[in-house]
Design a protein around this motif. Structure first.
Motif, short mmCIF file in Angstrom:
data_model
loop_
_atom_site.label_atom_id
_atom_site.label_comp_id
_atom_site.label_asym_id
_atom_site.label_seq_id
_atom_site.Cartn_x
_atom_site.Cartn_y
_atom_site.Cartn_z
N VAL A 140 26.48 43.00 16.95
CA VAL A 140 27.14 43.47 18.05
C VAL A 140 26.62 44.76 18.54
CG1 VAL A 140 29.39 43.91 19.34
CG2 VAL A 140 29.32 42.12 17.85
N ARG A 141 26.67 45.70 17.40
CA ARG A 141 26.16 47.16 17.98
C ARG A 141 24.82 46.77 18.38
NH1 ARG A 141 27.25 52.19 16.34
NH2 ARG A 141 25.64 53.60 16.10
N HIS A 142 23.77 46.33 17.68
CA HIS A 142 22.38 46.15 18.08
C HIS A 142 22.46 45.70 19.59
CE1 HIS A 142 18.17 45.01 17.78
NE2 HIS A 142 18.54 43.87 18.45
N ILE A 143 23.22 44.54 19.77
CA ILE A 143 22.98 43.87 21.11
C ILE A 143 23.48 45.06 22.37
CG2 ILE A 143 24.13 42.32 22.83
CD1 ILE A 143 24.05 40.23 20.15
N VAL A 144 24.54 45.87 22.08
CA VAL A 144 25.17 46.65 23.00
C VAL A 144 24.12 47.86 23.06
CG1 VAL A 144 26.78 48.69 23.19
CG2 VAL A 144 27.56 46.32 22.27
N ASN A 145 23.37 48.23 21.84
CA ASN A 145 22.56 49.39 22.33
C ASN A 145 21.13 48.86 23.01
OD1 ASN A 145 23.77 51.35 20.53
ND2 ASN A 145 22.82 50.69 18.72
N GLU A 146 20.66 47.50 22.83
CA GLU A 146 19.62 46.88 23.43
C GLU A 146 19.95 46.89 25.00
OE1 GLU A 146 16.48 46.35 22.55
OE2 GLU A 146 17.10 47.56 21.01
N ASP A 187 16.92 38.21 23.75
CA ASP A 187 15.86 38.86 22.82
C ASP A 187 16.49 39.04 21.43
OD1 ASP A 187 14.31 39.33 24.76
OD2 ASP A 187 14.98 41.50 25.08
N PHE A 188 17.94 39.12 21.43
CA PHE A 188 18.37 39.07 19.78
C PHE A 188 18.39 37.52 19.32
CE2 PHE A 188 22.10 37.98 17.26
CZ PHE A 188 21.79 38.78 16.11
N LEU A 189 18.52 36.52 20.24
CA LEU A 189 18.40 34.90 19.67
C LEU A 189 17.06 34.72 19.42
CD1 LEU A 189 20.95 33.39 22.04
CD2 LEU A 189 21.39 33.78 19.65
N LYS A 190 15.88 35.19 19.87
CA LYS A 190 14.77 34.98 19.54
C LYS A 190 14.26 35.66 18.40
CE LYS A 190 11.86 36.94 22.60
NZ LYS A 190 10.89 37.23 23.94
N ASP A 191 14.80 36.96 18.20
CA ASP A 191 14.43 37.66 16.86
C ASP A 191 15.07 36.80 15.85
OD1 ASP A 191 12.86 39.24 18.34
OD2 ASP A 191 14.16 40.80 18.34
N LYS A 192 16.02 36.32 16.09
CA LYS A 192 17.05 35.38 14.88
C LYS A 192 16.27 34.53 14.38
CE LYS A 192 21.86 34.41 13.69
NZ LYS A 192 22.02 35.70 12.93
#
Length: 208
Positions: A140-146, A187-192
């Motif tokens: 969540v923190r990563h997604i918010v920052n992105e 982008d997060f889902l793609k990296d995951k």
């Protein structure tokens, strides 16, 4: 207190446990444990030797009743060698499950409390997506920052900073939008999906 990265070396493992016994009471914490304690299969002779060494060291601690506690964390418990998770080694197992929707909501609030959000953001829909992918607090923190960075790009704030045309009003008028979060989540889902593993090493900080 020292911090180490434990690599795939029998000598490094012996050194680590010897130092822990010398300085007991001590706690050894091993992260990404499945990287070094995977099920032995005779195909990876070197890796099998590391597991064998680890089992011996754990048994020695148990037999000597040393005041050394070894804690390991993994997100792939099934990959661990069965002998490693038996009593006398890592016999106690605690599952830390991802937060539910309300837990994610509280984490989201904490990570956005100092950020301006557009009132049209569908937070519930986003939280449902995060629950479906079993997102963690760190996710969540990563997604918010992105999303925040995406917003700066969209609003041209980074470009203005580079061109020295940035003003205080740029920040005052700035809000993170649904579009920014959608891109961050995509982008997060793609990296995951990238499950490639990276080797770990062993570092001892130099005394100052």
């Amino acid at each position: 207190m020292e911090s180490k990265w434990v690599g795939e070396s029998e000598a490094n493992w012996r050194s680590l446990f010897d130092e822990a016994k010398e300085k007991q009471p001590t706690i050894i914490f091993l992260d990404e444990f499945d990287a070094v304690a995977r099920t032995r299969d005779s195909k990876d002779v070197y890796g099998d030797k590391v597991v064998n060494q680890l089992l011996t060291l754990m048994t020695d601690i148990d037999n000597a009743n040393d005041d050394v506690f070894v804690i390991a964390a993994t997100n792939n418990f099934k990959a661990l060698d069965s002998a490693v998770v038996r009593s006398g080694r890592f016999g106690k197992h605690y599952e830390v499950t991802p937060p539910d929707k309300e837990g994610l909501r509280e984490i989201f609030k904490i990570n956005t409390q100092n950020r301006k959000l557009d009132e049209n953001i569908n937070i519930d829909d986003m939280l449902d997506k995060l629950v479906n992918i079993k997102a963690t607090g760190a996710d969540v923190r990563h997604i918010v920052n992105e999303a925040h960075n995406n917003g700066f790009v969209r609003a041209g704030i980074f470009e203005k900073m580079e061109n020295s045309t940035y003003s205080v009003m740029d920040i005052k008028n700035f809000k993170i939008t649904q579009e920014d979060f959608d891109k961050a989540l995509m982008d997060f889902l793609k990296d995951k999906k990238d499950t490639s593993r990276k080797p770990i090493g062993f570092i001892r900080p130099q005394a100052s």
